[in-house]
Design a protein around this motif. Structure first.
Motif, mmCIF file in Angstrom:
data_model
loop_
_atom_site.group_PDB
_atom_site.id
_atom_site.type_symbol
_atom_site.label_atom_id
_atom_site.label_comp_id
_atom_site.label_asym_id
_atom_site.label_seq_id
_atom_site.Cartn_x
_atom_site.Cartn_y
_atom_site.Cartn_z
ATOM 1 N N CYS A 194 40.871 47.688 37.376
ATOM 2 C CA CYS A 194 39.991 47.479 36.223
ATOM 3 C C CYS A 194 39.608 48.824 35.598
ATOM 4 O O CYS A 194 39.679 48.987 34.378
ATOM 5 C CB CYS A 194 38.743 46.712 36.658
ATOM 6 N N LEU B 121 42.400 50.369 33.662
ATOM 7 C CA LEU B 121 42.589 49.750 32.353
ATOM 8 C C LEU B 121 41.502 50.167 31.373
ATOM 9 O O LEU B 121 41.766 50.395 30.193
ATOM 10 C CB LEU B 121 42.613 48.225 32.485
ATOM 11 N N TYR C 224 51.481 46.633 34.862
ATOM 12 C CA TYR C 224 50.955 47.464 33.777
ATOM 13 C C TYR C 224 51.186 46.790 32.426
ATOM 14 O O TYR C 224 50.255 46.655 31.620
ATOM 15 C CB TYR C 224 51.623 48.840 33.829
ATOM 16 N N GLU C 225 52.403 46.343 32.194
ATOM 17 C CA GLU C 225 52.728 45.679 30.927
ATOM 18 C C GLU C 225 51.947 44.385 30.756
ATOM 19 O O GLU C 225 51.414 44.107 29.679
ATOM 20 C CB GLU C 225 54.233 45.409 30.844
ATOM 21 N N THR C 226 51.868 43.607 31.811
ATOM 22 C CA THR C 226 51.163 42.323 31.734
ATOM 23 C C THR C 226 49.685 42.524 31.454
ATOM 24 O O THR C 226 49.110 41.848 30.586
ATOM 25 C CB THR C 226 51.354 41.528 33.041
ATOM 26 N N HIS D 92 48.241 45.044 30.009
ATOM 27 C CA HIS D 92 48.038 45.531 28.647
ATOM 28 C C HIS D 92 48.243 44.434 27.613
ATOM 29 O O HIS D 92 47.546 44.419 26.599
ATOM 30 C CB HIS D 92 48.929 46.744 28.360
ATOM 31 N N ARG D 93 49.163 43.527 27.878
ATOM 32 C CA ARG D 93 49.362 42.398 26.970
ATOM 33 C C ARG D 93 48.133 41.490 26.945
ATOM 34 O O ARG D 93 47.769 40.950 25.915
ATOM 35 C CB ARG D 93 50.583 41.586 27.388
ATOM 36 N N LEU D 94 47.490 41.330 28.105
ATOM 37 C CA LEU D 94 46.308 40.465 28.192
ATOM 38 C C LEU D 94 45.085 41.089 27.544
ATOM 39 O O LEU D 94 44.167 40.382 27.133
ATOM 40 C CB LEU D 94 46.002 40.135 29.654
ATOM 41 N N GLY D 95 45.035 42.399 27.488
ATOM 42 C CA GLY D 95 43.911 43.085 26.848
ATOM 43 C C GLY D 95 42.626 43.018 27.670
ATOM 44 O O GLY D 95 42.652 43.070 28.893
ATOM 45 N N ARG D 96 41.518 42.870 26.981
ATOM 46 C CA ARG D 96 40.193 42.895 27.623
ATOM 47 C C ARG D 96 39.989 41.787 28.645
ATOM 48 O O ARG D 96 39.212 41.928 29.575
ATOM 49 C CB ARG D 96 39.081 42.827 26.570
ATOM 50 N N GLU E 98 40.711 43.025 32.118
ATOM 51 C CA GLU E 98 39.647 43.851 32.687
ATOM 52 C C GLU E 98 38.514 42.984 33.215
ATOM 53 O O GLU E 98 38.005 43.217 34.317
ATOM 54 C CB GLU E 98 39.132 44.832 31.626
#
Length: 141
Positions: free
Chosen positions: A33, A36, A54-56, A58-62, A65
């Motif tokens: 967390c 990110l 990492y990619e997943t 970042h795709r999910l965004g907030r 976290e």
């Protein structure tokens, strides 16, 4: 100690061991967390271990976290509760390991990576098996 709260032999280490693993899971979720929330090159060795994550994330965004922070809090609470032999913590641990195992089953079916995700299924099943052992269940009030 009363007979209802005492355990004997090898079973006396099950709940503390599972609690330690849940504390470790909480730490990993919290560090992820933070990585990110505060991107930095310092986190790159961690992301190099699992670039797909990492990619997943970042795709999910907030939402990723928030989910990781909640997972860290729930895991830490369950670990603390298991150390105090609380039944609610036992239930949380059971559900968490079941969800983890179910996620690994879905991953096996989607990716066909039997070694990677099949081992996760076996580990989650092992933890569930330990939690439902009669001496472990009897150790809870």
């Amino acid at each position: 100690m009363t007979p209802s709260t005492s355990t004997s032999g090898a079973f006396s280490v099950v709940l503390p061991t599972l609690a330690a693993l849940l504390f470790l899971a909480a730490l990993v979720a919290l560090l992820t967390c933070l990585a990110l929330l505060f991107p930095s090159p310092i986190w790159m060795p961690m992301w190099n271990l699992n670039p797909d994550a990492y990619e997943t994330f970042h795709r999910l965004g907030r939402i990723a976290e928030l989910a990781l922070f909640c997972l860290a809090c729930i895991s830490a609470a369950a670990a603390a509760g298991l150390l105090r032999r609380k039944r609610w913590a036992w239930w949380i641990a059971l559900v968490m390991f079941a969800i983890n195992g179910a996620g690994d089953i879905v991953s096996v079916l989607r990716t066909h990576q039997l070694i990677r995700f099949g081992s996760g299924v076996l580990i989650a099943a092992g933890f569930i098996f330990l939690l439902v052992l009669p001496p472990v269940r009897r150790s809870l009030p």
